[in-house]
Design an enzyme around this catalytic site. Structure first.
Site, PDB file in Angstrom:
ATOM      1  N   ARG A  88       0.833  -1.203   0.000  1.00  0.00           N
ATOM      2  CA  ARG A  88       0.000   0.000   0.000  1.00  0.00           C
ATOM      3  C   ARG A  88       0.868   1.253   0.000  1.00  0.00           C
ATOM      4  NH1 ARG A  88      -0.662   4.756   2.652  1.00  0.00           N
ATOM      5  NH2 ARG A  88      -0.200   3.662   4.615  1.00  0.00           N
ATOM      6  N   ASP A  89       1.562   1.505   1.096  1.00  0.00           N
ATOM      7  CA  ASP A  89       2.303   2.753   1.238  1.00  0.00           C
ATOM      8  C   ASP A  89       3.458   2.836   0.252  1.00  0.00           C
ATOM      9  OD1 ASP A  89       2.916   5.220   2.245  1.00  0.00           O
ATOM     10  OD2 ASP A  89       3.855   4.502   4.072  1.00  0.00           O
ATOM     11  N   HIS A 135       4.407   4.132  12.934  1.00  0.00           N
ATOM     12  CA  HIS A 135       4.647   4.096  11.486  1.00  0.00           C
ATOM     13  C   HIS A 135       5.753   5.108  11.223  1.00  0.00           C
ATOM     14  CE1 HIS A 135       3.446   3.796   7.144  1.00  0.00           C
ATOM     15  NE2 HIS A 135       4.037   4.981   7.141  1.00  0.00           N
ATOM     16  N   ASN A 145      10.034   4.879   3.611  1.00  0.00           N
ATOM     17  CA  ASN A 145       9.558   3.962   4.646  1.00  0.00           C
ATOM     18  C   ASN A 145      10.694   3.204   5.332  1.00  0.00           C
ATOM     19  OD1 ASN A 145       6.554   4.027   4.552  1.00  0.00           O
ATOM     20  ND2 ASN A 145       6.894   3.499   2.405  1.00  0.00           N
ATOM     21  N   CYS A 174      10.215   8.920  -0.489  1.00  0.00           N
ATOM     22  CA  CYS A 174       9.482   9.948   0.244  1.00  0.00           C
ATOM     23  C   CYS A 174       9.186  11.099  -0.699  1.00  0.00           C
ATOM     24  CB  CYS A 174      10.293  10.443   1.446  1.00  0.00           C
ATOM     25  SG  CYS A 174       9.443  11.724   2.383  1.00  0.00           S
ATOM     26  N   HIS A 179       9.319   6.600   9.193  1.00  0.00           N
ATOM     27  CA  HIS A 179      10.064   6.716   7.944  1.00  0.00           C
ATOM     28  C   HIS A 179      11.541   6.903   8.259  1.00  0.00           C
ATOM     29  CE1 HIS A 179       6.665   7.777   4.875  1.00  0.00           C
ATOM     30  NE2 HIS A 179       6.304   6.832   5.717  1.00  0.00           N
TER      31      HIS A 179
END
Length: 305
Positions: A12-13, A204, A246, A237, A206
């Site tokens: 997803r991300d 979550h 991520n 990013c 990064h």
């Protein structure tokens, strides 16, 4: 011995952050291979309009496929109540809605201010409850915003309380822009936990500025037990071109296992999954130190039984 859940968010991300669309069959192989390596939770996609994110157009098909994998918790992101209904119709095990702590970011990202987002959260929570689906809220830009700069920690606490009242069952603190540092992580986890208790389970993070794993350790010290990560740090990013984005799943698993924490993930099998992405998305930047250096010679002696 502590159990730590590594939640894979790359499908997803990671994939929504790149222009190319990974073929459905490659996504299926990726998800199946990670599950076989011991990953217990995967965010397989997002229920957003395909016109906006064609990368996520096959999310319902991926949910159906992933639900056939024994022991895998299948989750998706939903931007609003409409997305929550689509997720419920698909039969997800869990769904998460992003709630930006920066109102400027919220308006730009989902075209809703904080009051409007709280109504969406309330409506989505009702849908999830009706279908017996676990409903989480991701407190996005909790550590800082590329538009507003610093985000008030008191505001994060207040909005978390409001989201809990609206029906959230679980929270994550999201370092959307890679602004967090370990001291800030410890401080904010304590403050939000003081307001919503053990509903805050997840970070979550990064790795935009190289602080991802340091922030994980800070979270562990404060009792966080779930960490999101993306295989190969896929996605980069968008706010820092050329920088990693991520948290890298391979590096995270190496560190956690080496610390004697129990993830249930076989690192050797996990490292082989990277090939699926390399073949499906040739030339796409992937990150991580572990895939190049490999585990330490005494890695097996360090890991939890």
């Amino acid at each position: 011995m502590t159990d730590i859940l590594v939640s894979e968010v790359g499908p997803r991300d990671g994939l929504q952050s790149i222009e190319r669309v990974m073929p459905l069959e490659a996504k299926k192989r990726w998800i199946a291979a990670e599950a076989a390596a011991g990953v217990k939770e995967i965010e397989v996609g997002s229920f957003v309009p395909p016109k906006l994110l064609p990368q996520m157009a096959d999310t319902a098909e991926l949910v159906a496929f992933a639900k056939g994998i024994e022991g895998l918790t299948v989750v998706t992101l939903v931007p609003n109540a409409k997305g929550a209904q689509l997720a419920a119709d698909a039969g997800v095990h869990g769904m998460s809605i992003p709630f930006s702590m920066s109102e400027t970011h919220s308006i730009k990202n989902v075209r809703k201010d904080h009051l409007a987002m709280l109504e969406e959260i309330r409506a989505a929570a009702d849908i999830a409850r009706e279908h017996g689906i676990h409903f989480a809220v991701g407190l996005s830009t909790a550590f800082g915003c590329t538009m507003e700069g610093a985000v008030s920690e008191d505001q994060v606490v207040r909005l978390a309380e409001k989201a809990a009242e609206a029906g959230a069952l679980e929270f994550s603190l999201s370092d959307t822009t890679g602004y967090a540092d370990p001291a800030q992580v410890r401080r904010l986890v304590k403050k939000v936990r003081g307001a919503v208790g053990d509903m805050l389970t997840t970070l979550h993070l990064h790795n935009t500025r190289g602080l991802g794993l340091a922030n994980v350790v800070a979270g562990l010290e404060e009792g966080i037990t779930t960490f999101d990560a993306s295989l190969g740090g896929l996605g980069g990013c968008p706010f820092a071109p050329g920088a990693s984005g991520n948290l890298v799943t391979e590096d995270l698993v190496l560190m956690l296992n080496s610390m004697g924490l129990r993830t249930g993930i076989d690192l050797e099998k996990l490292l082989k999954v990277r090939t699926i992405i390399e073949e499906a998305l040739p030339g796409e930047p992937l990150y991580g130190f572990t895939p190049d250096a490999g585990p330490m010679l005494d890695y097996n002696q360090r890991t939890a039984a």
